[in-house]
Design an enzyme around this catalytic site. Structure first.
Site, PDB file in Angstrom:
ATOM      1  N   LYS A 176      -7.556 -44.077 -15.333  1.00  0.00           N
ATOM      2  CA  LYS A 176      -7.412 -44.677 -16.736  1.00  0.00           C
ATOM      3  C   LYS A 176      -6.567 -45.902 -16.623  1.00  0.00           C
ATOM      4  CE  LYS A 176      -6.437 -45.339 -20.559  1.00  0.00           C
ATOM      5  NZ  LYS A 176      -6.033 -46.740 -21.009  1.00  0.00           N
ATOM      6  N   GLU A 251       6.208 -41.223 -14.668  1.00  0.00           N
ATOM      7  CA  GLU A 251       7.166 -42.539 -14.304  1.00  0.00           C
ATOM      8  C   GLU A 251       7.107 -43.379 -15.453  1.00  0.00           C
ATOM      9  OE1 GLU A 251       6.175 -42.714  -9.702  1.00  0.00           O
ATOM     10  OE2 GLU A 251       5.798 -44.671 -10.726  1.00  0.00           O
ATOM     11  N   CYS A 285       9.248 -51.668 -14.897  1.00  0.00           N
ATOM     12  CA  CYS A 285      10.021 -50.771 -14.882  1.00  0.00           C
ATOM     13  C   CYS A 285      11.641 -50.726 -14.589  1.00  0.00           C
ATOM     14  CB  CYS A 285       9.409 -49.448 -14.801  1.00  0.00           C
ATOM     15  SG  CYS A 285       9.149 -49.272 -12.981  1.00  0.00           S
ATOM     16  N   GLU A 385      14.119 -50.001 -23.928  1.00  0.00           N
ATOM     17  CA  GLU A 385      13.447 -51.135 -23.193  1.00  0.00           C
ATOM     18  C   GLU A 385      13.087 -52.186 -23.835  1.00  0.00           C
ATOM     19  OE1 GLU A 385      10.304 -49.547 -21.216  1.00  0.00           O
ATOM     20  OE2 GLU A 385      10.758 -50.051 -19.411  1.00  0.00           O
TER      21      GLU A 385
HETATM   22  P1  NAD Z   1       2.139 -47.373 -22.436  1.00  0.00           P
HETATM   23  O1  NAD Z   1       2.728 -46.027 -22.653  1.00  0.00           O
HETATM   24  O2  NAD Z   1       1.701 -48.024 -23.673  1.00  0.00           O
HETATM   25  O3  NAD Z   1       0.686 -47.005 -21.914  1.00  0.00           O
HETATM   26  C1  NAD Z   1       0.308 -46.466 -20.668  1.00  0.00           C
HETATM   27  C2  NAD Z   1      -0.932 -45.985 -20.369  1.00  0.00           C
HETATM   28  O4  NAD Z   1      -1.164 -44.638 -21.162  1.00  0.00           O
HETATM   29  C3  NAD Z   1      -2.180 -46.996 -20.637  1.00  0.00           C
HETATM   30  O5  NAD Z   1      -3.040 -46.652 -19.964  1.00  0.00           O
HETATM   31  C4  NAD Z   1      -2.512 -46.571 -22.059  1.00  0.00           C
HETATM   32  O6  NAD Z   1      -3.866 -46.626 -22.522  1.00  0.00           O
HETATM   33  C5  NAD Z   1      -2.182 -44.964 -22.104  1.00  0.00           C
HETATM   34  N1  NAD Z   1      -2.119 -44.132 -23.308  1.00  0.00           N
HETATM   35  C6  NAD Z   1      -1.656 -44.404 -24.568  1.00  0.00           C
HETATM   36  N2  NAD Z   1      -1.599 -43.463 -25.173  1.00  0.00           N
HETATM   37  C7  NAD Z   1      -2.063 -42.466 -24.543  1.00  0.00           C
HETATM   38  C8  NAD Z   1      -2.189 -41.015 -24.885  1.00  0.00           C
HETATM   39  N3  NAD Z   1      -1.936 -40.395 -26.019  1.00  0.00           N
HETATM   40  N4  NAD Z   1      -2.797 -39.909 -23.643  1.00  0.00           N
HETATM   41  C9  NAD Z   1      -2.929 -40.597 -22.560  1.00  0.00           C
HETATM   42  N5  NAD Z   1      -2.920 -41.937 -22.258  1.00  0.00           N
HETATM   43  C10 NAD Z   1      -2.357 -42.965 -23.257  1.00  0.00           C
HETATM   44  O7  NAD Z   1       2.675 -48.314 -21.531  1.00  0.00           O
HETATM   45  P2  NAD Z   1       2.337 -49.683 -21.037  1.00  0.00           P
HETATM   46  O8  NAD Z   1       2.905 -50.584 -22.245  1.00  0.00           O
HETATM   47  O9  NAD Z   1       0.909 -49.801 -20.496  1.00  0.00           O
HETATM   48  O10 NAD Z   1       3.549 -50.035 -19.836  1.00  0.00           O
HETATM   49  C11 NAD Z   1       4.802 -50.246 -20.026  1.00  0.00           C
HETATM   50  C12 NAD Z   1       5.538 -49.218 -19.710  1.00  0.00           C
HETATM   51  O11 NAD Z   1       5.222 -48.582 -18.658  1.00  0.00           O
HETATM   52  C13 NAD Z   1       6.910 -49.595 -19.694  1.00  0.00           C
HETATM   53  O12 NAD Z   1       7.826 -48.392 -20.537  1.00  0.00           O
HETATM   54  C14 NAD Z   1       7.276 -49.387 -18.149  1.00  0.00           C
HETATM   55  O13 NAD Z   1       8.734 -49.179 -18.015  1.00  0.00           O
HETATM   56  C15 NAD Z   1       6.593 -48.396 -17.902  1.00  0.00           C
HETATM   57  N6  NAD Z   1       6.617 -48.291 -16.327  1.00  0.00           N
HETATM   58  C16 NAD Z   1       6.952 -47.468 -15.620  1.00  0.00           C
HETATM   59  C17 NAD Z   1       6.876 -47.493 -14.203  1.00  0.00           C
HETATM   60  C18 NAD Z   1       7.493 -46.628 -13.196  1.00  0.00           C
HETATM   61  O14 NAD Z   1       7.052 -46.494 -12.148  1.00  0.00           O
HETATM   62  N7  NAD Z   1       8.689 -45.731 -13.778  1.00  0.00           N
HETATM   63  C19 NAD Z   1       6.194 -48.517 -13.618  1.00  0.00           C
HETATM   64  C20 NAD Z   1       5.307 -49.292 -14.431  1.00  0.00           C
HETATM   65  C21 NAD Z   1       5.688 -49.532 -15.386  1.00  0.00           C
END
Ligand code: NAD
Length: 485
Positions: A176, A251, A285, A385
């Site tokens: 997803k 992550e 991230c 963040e």
């Molecule tokens: P987000 O948490 O808003 O969404 C991530 C994913 O989760 C999306 O595909 C979203 O549709 C899905 N999602 C949302 N609610 C959900 C639920 N209840 N159940 C299952 N899936 C759900 O994050 P974002 O805005 O897409 O990405 C940015 C974040 O990702 C930042 O916090 C960044 O630090 C983090 N990130 C971490 C890493 C790492 O390796 N640690 C790498 C890249 C990004």
């Protein structure tokens, strides 16, 4: 730019309309122009994809590891063939400069090659028994159906860091991707099918978290969940996965410090410190969003960084300049609110924080890079963040204080240490609570085989690198008695 079937999702390797009949529009953040429309998946699509994955996985796990590796190598060859189109797709979808996207696509390619080579190197152990006629051994086995829910910021790389080891180990995968930038994930999965990966093994369910992500995590036939995204969503994912008690790998977010000691080589450090918060408009991230600098050089480093920020060239993805827009209007608003709040609490704006002038920028989500000093550890801008090109500066007087400041947020993702003193560097390496540490460079991502480790509220269970095959297998412990001893 890649052409994908309009309004479709990929289920079991085939393009189909989603069961919801709904679509999801994807935008170029530099122009707000709609660039594609993909299907918006719902629970029925999740169920279908997971069942197809479970059916295909049985055979895949019994395919020789060498043959699995061969399919992944073929996939890598197709990624190389289409690398330019894939890079353009990621650049336009996320808004990043083209050369950043090119680098990410090639890292994704190199990960695929790395894990193709790991497919036939998954081993167990043999152990002695208390009984002479017995012995023990372990078998590393795939989990079954792996669910992957990812973020939008580096979509090709985030997908491949999980998809390549999961498939190499004999699992099937239902992905997803983020609703914000799903296109390159669809394109990469289609290349896997073209490379000969049996269709049922890969599905990409574009859609929203509530409608596709959460039903996927909660599906009773999913055997492993990998999530990349914010810490808040990570908590929800873990709660959902608790229902079926499957292993979870998270992550999450970061607030990574760079600790600059007075003996640091500033000619090396300053451009890399700037890059670590400006790359991908600060939407990484592991972005170095907190500068901790020795008091003796704080003024000089702040001035040099301000000059660097002021010289940044901002533009659209195809102009391939230093900085693109941030991904969405909501993201820009969040950044601006954070900066306003910090200023209201006594921070000083050294530079940046505006929207660039001119019609060229009018319809995009651009922000000029922000440098803030006179911040304190209790401020939201230091603790949360921001996910934008915003760098805060705090100064310290000795190593212990630097380590305390570095460890003072909930996150534990990446720490940069800048010094010529190896003993001091090693002390800080040991004392910071951080999954990754780099010395005199701003991140570890150049080392393909190094695990992408995270700790504290940044998540757990290692991703990428040589430990990934362990994450995507479970170990069966076997004891055997030989009757005719
Ligand atoms: P987000 O948490 O808003 O969404 C991530 C994913 O989760 C999306 O595909 C979203 O549709 C899905 N999602 C949302 N609610 C959900 C639920 N209840 N159940 C299952 N899936 C759900 O994050 P974002 O805005 O897409 O990405 C940015 C974040 O990702 C930042 O916090 C960044 O630090 C983090 N990130 C971490 C890493 C790492 O390796 N640690 C790498 C890249 C990004």
């Amino acid at each position: 730019m890649l052409s994908l079937p309009e309004s479709h999702i990929l289920v079991g390797g085939r393009w189909v309309a989603s069961s919801t009949g709904a679509t999801l529009d994807v935008y170029d953040p530099a122009t707000s122009e709609r660039i594609a429309s993909v299907g918006s998946a719902g629970p029925e699509d999740v169920d279908r994809a997971v069942r197809e994955a479970a059916a295909a996985q049985y055979e895949w796990a019994r395919t020789s590891p060498s043959d699995r590796g061969r399919v992944l190598r073929e996939w890598a060859a197709l990624v190389a063939r289409d690398s330019e189109t894939l890079a353009e797709t990621e650049a336009r979808d996320v808004g990043k400069p083209l050369s950043d996207a090119r680098r990410n696509v090639w890292i994704a390619h190199d990960m695929l090659v790395y894990f193709a080579g790991m497919a036939d190197k998954v081993t167990g152990s043999t152990l002695p028994s208390r009984l002479e006629s017995s012995f023990g051994f372990t078998l590393a086995e795939p989990h079954g159906v792996c669910a992957l829910v990812t973020a939008w910021n580096v979509p090709a790389l985030l997908m491949m860091a999980e998809a390549a080891p999961a498939l190499a180990a004999g699992n099937a995968l239902v992905i997803k991707p983020s609703e914000t930038a799903p296109l390159v994930v669809l394109a990469l999965a289609a290349l896997a099918v073209e490379a000969g990966l049996p269709g049922g093994l890969i599905s990409v369910l574009t859609g929203y978290g509530a409608e596709a992500g959460s039903p996927l995590v909660r599906h009773p036939m999913v055997d492993h969940v990998s999530f990349v995204g914010s810490t808040a969503t990570g908590r929800a994912v873990m709660r959902d996965a608790a229902e079926s008690l499957v292993p979870v790998k998270l992550e999450l977010g970061g607030k990574s410090p760079n600790i600059v000691f007075a003996d640091a080589d500033l000619d090396n450090a300053v451009p890399l410190l700037a890059d670590s918060i400006l790359e991908n408009s600060g939407q990484n991230c592991n972005a170095g969003s907190r500068l901790l600098v020795h008091a003796d050089i704080a003024e000089e480093v702040t001035a040099r960084l301000a000059a660097q920020f002021d010289s940044v060239k901002i533009g659209h993805w195809h102009e391939d300049l230093d900085l693109g827009p941030v991904a969405t209007a909501a993201q820009r608003l969040k950044i601006e609110r954070h900066v306003e709040q910090a200023l209201a609490h006594g921070a000083r704006l050294v530079t940046g924080g505006g929207r660039p002038d001119g019609g060229h920028y009018e319809r995009g989500f651009f922000v000029t890079p922000v440098l803030l000093d006179r911040v304190t550890s209790d401020m939201a801008i230091v603790q949360n963040e921001v996910f934008g090109p915003v760098l805060t500066v705090q100064s310290f007087h000795d190593t212990a204080e630097a380590v305390d400041l570095a460890n003072s947020t909930q996150f534990g993702l990446q720490t940069g240490i800048w010094t010529r003193d190896v003993s001091r560097a090693m002390r800080v390496v040991r004392e910071v609570r951080s999954g990754q540490v780099s010395v005199n460079e701003s991140s570890n991502v150049g080392v393909i085989g190094l695990p992408f480790n995270v700790t504290k509220a940044s998540g757990f269970n290692s991703g990428g690198g040589y430990t990934a095959m362990r994450e995507y297998t479970s170990e069966k412990a076997v004891s055997m008695r030989l009757s005719s001893w």
